[in-house]
Scaffold this motif. Structure first.
Motif, PDB file in Angstrom:
ATOM      1  N   LEU A 352       0.877  -1.177   0.000  1.00 55.89           N
ATOM      2  CA  LEU A 352       0.000   0.000   0.000  1.00 55.89           C
ATOM      3  C   LEU A 352       0.906   1.216   0.000  1.00 55.89           C
ATOM      4  CD1 LEU A 352      -2.737  -1.059   2.595  1.00 55.89           C
ATOM      5  CD2 LEU A 352      -2.771  -1.301   0.098  1.00 55.89           C
ATOM      6  N   LYS A 353       1.098   1.774  -1.183  1.00 58.96           N
ATOM      7  CA  LYS A 353       2.094   2.829  -1.363  1.00 58.96           C
ATOM      8  C   LYS A 353       1.636   3.736  -2.498  1.00 58.96           C
ATOM      9  CE  LYS A 353       7.068   3.092  -2.439  1.00 58.96           C
ATOM     10  NZ  LYS A 353       8.247   2.236  -2.740  1.00 58.96           N
ATOM     11  N   PRO A 354       1.720   5.056  -2.328  1.00 66.66           N
ATOM     12  CA  PRO A 354       1.324   5.952  -3.413  1.00 66.66           C
ATOM     13  C   PRO A 354       2.042   5.616  -4.721  1.00 66.66           C
ATOM     14  CG  PRO A 354       1.642   7.204  -1.404  1.00 66.66           C
ATOM     15  CD  PRO A 354       2.117   5.801  -1.113  1.00 66.66           C
ATOM     16  N   GLY A 355       1.271   5.581  -5.791  1.00 66.78           N
ATOM     17  CA  GLY A 355       1.811   5.279  -7.106  1.00 66.78           C
ATOM     18  C   GLY A 355       1.606   3.845  -7.546  1.00 66.78           C
ATOM     19  N   LEU A 356       1.364   2.939  -6.583  1.00 67.50           N
ATOM     20  CA  LEU A 356       1.118   1.551  -6.950  1.00 67.50           C
ATOM     21  C   LEU A 356      -0.353   1.346  -7.305  1.00 67.50           C
ATOM     22  CD1 LEU A 356       3.229  -0.574  -4.433  1.00 67.50           C
ATOM     23  CD2 LEU A 356       3.946   0.624  -6.509  1.00 67.50           C
ATOM     24  N   ASP A 357      -0.635   0.222  -7.951  1.00 67.75           N
ATOM     25  CA  ASP A 357      -2.005  -0.107  -8.311  1.00 67.75           C
ATOM     26  C   ASP A 357      -2.869  -0.185  -7.057  1.00 67.75           C
ATOM     27  OD1 ASP A 357      -1.037  -0.298 -10.860  1.00 67.75           O
ATOM     28  OD2 ASP A 357      -1.268  -2.461 -11.038  1.00 67.75           O
ATOM     29  N   ALA A 358      -4.088   0.292  -7.160  1.00 63.44           N
ATOM     30  CA  ALA A 358      -5.001   0.294  -6.017  1.00 63.44           C
ATOM     31  C   ALA A 358      -5.663  -1.071  -5.868  1.00 63.44           C
ATOM     32  CB  ALA A 358      -6.045   1.396  -6.176  1.00 63.44           C
ATOM     33  N   ASP A 359      -4.826  -2.070  -5.543  1.00 62.16           N
ATOM     34  CA  ASP A 359      -5.293  -3.422  -5.251  1.00 62.16           C
ATOM     35  C   ASP A 359      -5.316  -3.553  -3.733  1.00 62.16           C
ATOM     36  OD1 ASP A 359      -5.183  -3.816  -8.004  1.00 62.16           O
ATOM     37  OD2 ASP A 359      -3.204  -4.759  -7.918  1.00 62.16           O
ATOM     38  N   VAL A 360      -6.485  -3.490  -3.148  1.00 64.87           N
ATOM     39  CA  VAL A 360      -6.621  -3.372  -1.697  1.00 64.87           C
ATOM     40  C   VAL A 360      -7.669  -4.368  -1.208  1.00 64.87           C
ATOM     41  CG1 VAL A 360      -7.017  -1.791   0.226  1.00 64.87           C
ATOM     42  CG2 VAL A 360      -6.125  -0.894  -1.946  1.00 64.87           C
ATOM     43  N   VAL A 361      -7.370  -4.996  -0.061  1.00 65.47           N
ATOM     44  CA  VAL A 361      -8.295  -5.977   0.506  1.00 65.47           C
ATOM     45  C   VAL A 361      -8.605  -5.600   1.950  1.00 65.47           C
ATOM     46  CG1 VAL A 361      -8.708  -8.406   1.040  1.00 65.47           C
ATOM     47  CG2 VAL A 361      -7.353  -7.781  -0.979  1.00 65.47           C
ATOM     48  N   ILE A 362      -9.896  -5.581   2.272  1.00 65.31           N
ATOM     49  CA  ILE A 362     -10.347  -5.380   3.648  1.00 65.31           C
ATOM     50  C   ILE A 362     -10.644  -6.749   4.246  1.00 65.31           C
ATOM     51  CG2 ILE A 362     -12.077  -4.329   5.147  1.00 65.31           C
ATOM     52  CD1 ILE A 362     -12.550  -2.227   2.977  1.00 65.31           C
ATOM     53  N   TRP A 363      -9.901  -7.102   5.295  1.00 68.44           N
ATOM     54  CA  TRP A 363     -10.059  -8.381   5.982  1.00 68.44           C
ATOM     55  C   TRP A 363     -10.833  -8.180   7.279  1.00 68.44           C
ATOM     56  CZ3 TRP A 363      -8.211 -13.171   4.311  1.00 68.44           C
ATOM     57  CH2 TRP A 363      -7.399 -13.147   3.159  1.00 68.44           C
ATOM     58  N   SER A 364     -11.538  -9.205   7.704  1.00 68.14           N
ATOM     59  CA  SER A 364     -12.277  -9.126   8.961  1.00 68.14           C
ATOM     60  C   SER A 364     -11.347  -9.053  10.166  1.00 68.14           C
ATOM     61  CB  SER A 364     -13.222 -10.330   9.100  1.00 68.14           C
ATOM     62  OG  SER A 364     -12.501 -11.551   9.017  1.00 68.14           O
ATOM     63  N   GLY A 365     -10.096  -9.408   9.992  1.00 68.48           N
ATOM     64  CA  GLY A 365      -9.077  -9.361  11.040  1.00 68.48           C
ATOM     65  C   GLY A 365      -7.756  -9.788  10.447  1.00 68.48           C
ATOM     66  N   ASP A 366      -6.830 -10.200  11.278  1.00 68.92           N
ATOM     67  CA  ASP A 366      -5.512 -10.652  10.829  1.00 68.92           C
ATOM     68  C   ASP A 366      -5.690 -11.796   9.830  1.00 68.92           C
ATOM     69  OD1 ASP A 366      -2.965 -11.674  10.506  1.00 68.92           O
ATOM     70  OD2 ASP A 366      -2.545 -11.876  12.650  1.00 68.92           O
ATOM     71  N   PRO A 367      -5.216 -11.647   8.582  1.00 66.78           N
ATOM     72  CA  PRO A 367      -5.424 -12.701   7.586  1.00 66.78           C
ATOM     73  C   PRO A 367      -4.699 -14.004   7.908  1.00 66.78           C
ATOM     74  CG  PRO A 367      -4.021 -10.962   6.707  1.00 66.78           C
ATOM     75  CD  PRO A 367      -4.571 -10.453   7.994  1.00 66.78           C
ATOM     76  N   ARG A 373     -11.519 -13.594   7.110  1.00 69.38           N
ATOM     77  CA  ARG A 373     -11.734 -13.727   5.675  1.00 69.38           C
ATOM     78  C   ARG A 373     -11.646 -12.361   4.998  1.00 69.38           C
ATOM     79  NH1 ARG A 373     -15.665 -16.703   4.247  1.00 69.38           N
ATOM     80  NH2 ARG A 373     -16.481 -17.519   6.210  1.00 69.38           N
ATOM     81  N   ALA A 374     -11.445 -12.403   3.671  1.00 74.26           N
ATOM     82  CA  ALA A 374     -11.502 -11.188   2.859  1.00 74.26           C
ATOM     83  C   ALA A 374     -12.957 -10.746   2.757  1.00 74.26           C
ATOM     84  CB  ALA A 374     -10.919 -11.441   1.476  1.00 74.26           C
ATOM     85  N   MET A 375     -13.239  -9.515   3.193  1.00 78.36           N
ATOM     86  CA  MET A 375     -14.603  -8.995   3.174  1.00 78.36           C
ATOM     87  C   MET A 375     -14.896  -8.169   1.930  1.00 78.36           C
ATOM     88  SD  MET A 375     -15.773 -10.346   5.884  1.00 78.36           S
ATOM     89  CE  MET A 375     -17.376  -9.548   5.949  1.00 78.36           C
ATOM     90  N   ARG A 376     -13.907  -7.379   1.493  1.00 73.48           N
ATOM     91  CA  ARG A 376     -14.056  -6.585   0.260  1.00 73.48           C
ATOM     92  C   ARG A 376     -12.713  -6.549  -0.457  1.00 73.48           C
ATOM     93  NH1 ARG A 376     -17.582  -1.123   1.102  1.00 73.48           N
ATOM     94  NH2 ARG A 376     -17.525  -1.177  -1.186  1.00 73.48           N
TER      95      ARG A 376
END
Length: 403
Positions: A352-367, A373-376
């Motif tokens: 997660l760094k400015p300039g990188l592709d916006a590939d982001v995952v919201i997890w319910s907790g520590d993966p 689990r991955a929520m979004r």
């Protein structure tokens, strides 16, 4: 559209975690990462509340056969190996990918947003790999790195395939000879090509040798399928002889030569880790290997080799490696920044760094906790997956064209 994921426990991977952090996305890229107070969110931005959740970069599987070996489709969906020529450098994985394979949906459910898809290991030289996102309507939509590496194989697979055909290579000696001869021919070809260009003379392009010349020039990585420690050492010897950029793939016995690999700066894409000892060269498979290599200083990634292990189990392999001695931070890096850096893709993915592709995952907790689990899931900033707690099922954004 500008969107901001706010209030979560943000794990950038290349920096310290941020409790109560924001990830700002615009036009498919990450534009800011910081505390909720520090990130300036533009008026009108879509706000996504991640309070109580963990926010991480999308995971990267650096060795998969998604789309070229379709899960559940049998022989008709298996295009991994063109086992008619030991030197298949001209073959390309991109030409066999079905974006509608169910494995791409599974990848999203497991928080995997980028994969490097590779030909199989039936040939000593299997062909060219490609980097794609796990959501898109066509391969062109999904593509982010058209030419990454060339897949090659040592060990049991190629000697068995061609030994059964009663042709070279039928031994480890033969497999190494095929590689050495191929690179020698490529070196001679490049010299003749460059001389013809300097003289302004026509020259016939050979797609196989042209590809191998690019490996020798350092433009493409050399992904070496190898399990046994002796085969790993052979891979290193060949790379040092010809000077190409070696990446050990599988590396089942890499822990037996971890110091050897670390001293030479050779990275390992380790796995799959959930398999049985289905052939002799897997007899020393152990979940302890990841921790041993990481502690020795080997740059390590973890792979499912999908569909050998379902790609949504990628994070579970990392969790079990932690159980058997891998540091948790090293485990997260083995799913994100390390596979990206190993194949020269860290200017696009892996953190997660400015300039990188916006590939982001919201997890319910520590993966790394298998109960989470991955929520979004966001791919290039687009919301492409969410887990519906009411139905207990994941929902993938429709890939199909609709009028």
């Amino acid at each position: 559209m500008v969107s901001a994921i706010t209030g979560g426990y943000v794990v950038p991977v290349d920096g310290d975690p941020i409790d109560g952090g924001t990830v700002l996305m615009d036009d498919g890229k990450i534009v800011a990462v910081g505390t909720d107070a520090d990130v300036d969110i533009p008026d009108g931005a879509e706000l996504i509340d991640a309070s109580g959740a963990w926010v991480l970069p999308g995971f990267v599987d650096a060795h998969a056969h998604l789309g070229v070996h379709e899960d559940g489709e049998g022989w008709s969906g298996n295009d991994t190996n063109e086992m008619t020529d030991p030197n298949g450098a001209r073959f390309r994985a991109i030409d066999g990918i079905d974006p509608y394979e169910v494995g791409f949906d599974d990848a999203l459910a497991g928080g995997v947003t980028s994969v490097v898809i590779k030909p199989g290991s039936g040939n000593p030289i299997g062909g060219q790999t490609v980097g794609v996102k796990t959501w898109g309507r066509t391969v062109l939509d999904m593509l982010f790195a058209e030419e990454v590496s060339v897949k090659s194989a040592l060990g049991e697979n190629p000697k068995r395939i061609y030994g059964e055909k009663k042709q070279t290579p039928s031994t480890r000696l033969g497999v190494a000879a095929v590689l050495r001869e191929a690179f020698t021919n490529a070196r001679n070809y490049a010299a003749q090509r460059d001389h013809a260009r300097a003289e302004g003379k026509p020259f016939d392009v050979d797609l196989t040798l042209e590809t191998l010349a690019r490996v020798l020039d350092g433009e493409l990585y050399w992904d070496q399928h190898t399990h046994r420690a002796d085969d790993i050492v052979t891979a290193v010897r060949l790379a040092e002889e010809f000077g190409y950029k070696l990446v050990v793939n599988h590396g089942t016995e890499g822990h037996l030569v971890a110091d050897f690999l670390a001293e030479r700066g050779v990275p390992v894409i380790l796995g799959p880790l959930f398999t049985s000892r289905s052939k002799v060269e897997l007899r020393n498979r152990t979940l302890r290997a990841a921790g041993i290599m990481a502690r020795a200083g080997v740059r390590l990634a973890i792979t499912t080799d999908h569909p050998v292990v379902p790609i949504n189990f990628l994070v579970y392999q990392a969790a079990l490696a932690v159980k058997d001695g891998l540091d948790p931070d090293a485990a997260i890096k083995a799913l994100t920044v390390n596979p990206a850096a190993i194949l020269g893709l860290d200017d696009r993915i892996g953190a997660l760094k400015p300039g990188l592709d916006a590939d982001v995952v919201i997890w319910s907790g520590d993966p790394l906790d298998v109960m989470n689990r991955a929520m979004r899931v966001f791919v290039r900033g687009r919301d492409v997956y969410h887990f519906d707690e009411g139905t207990g099922e994941g929902v993938v954004a429709d890939r199909r064209y609709r009028e």
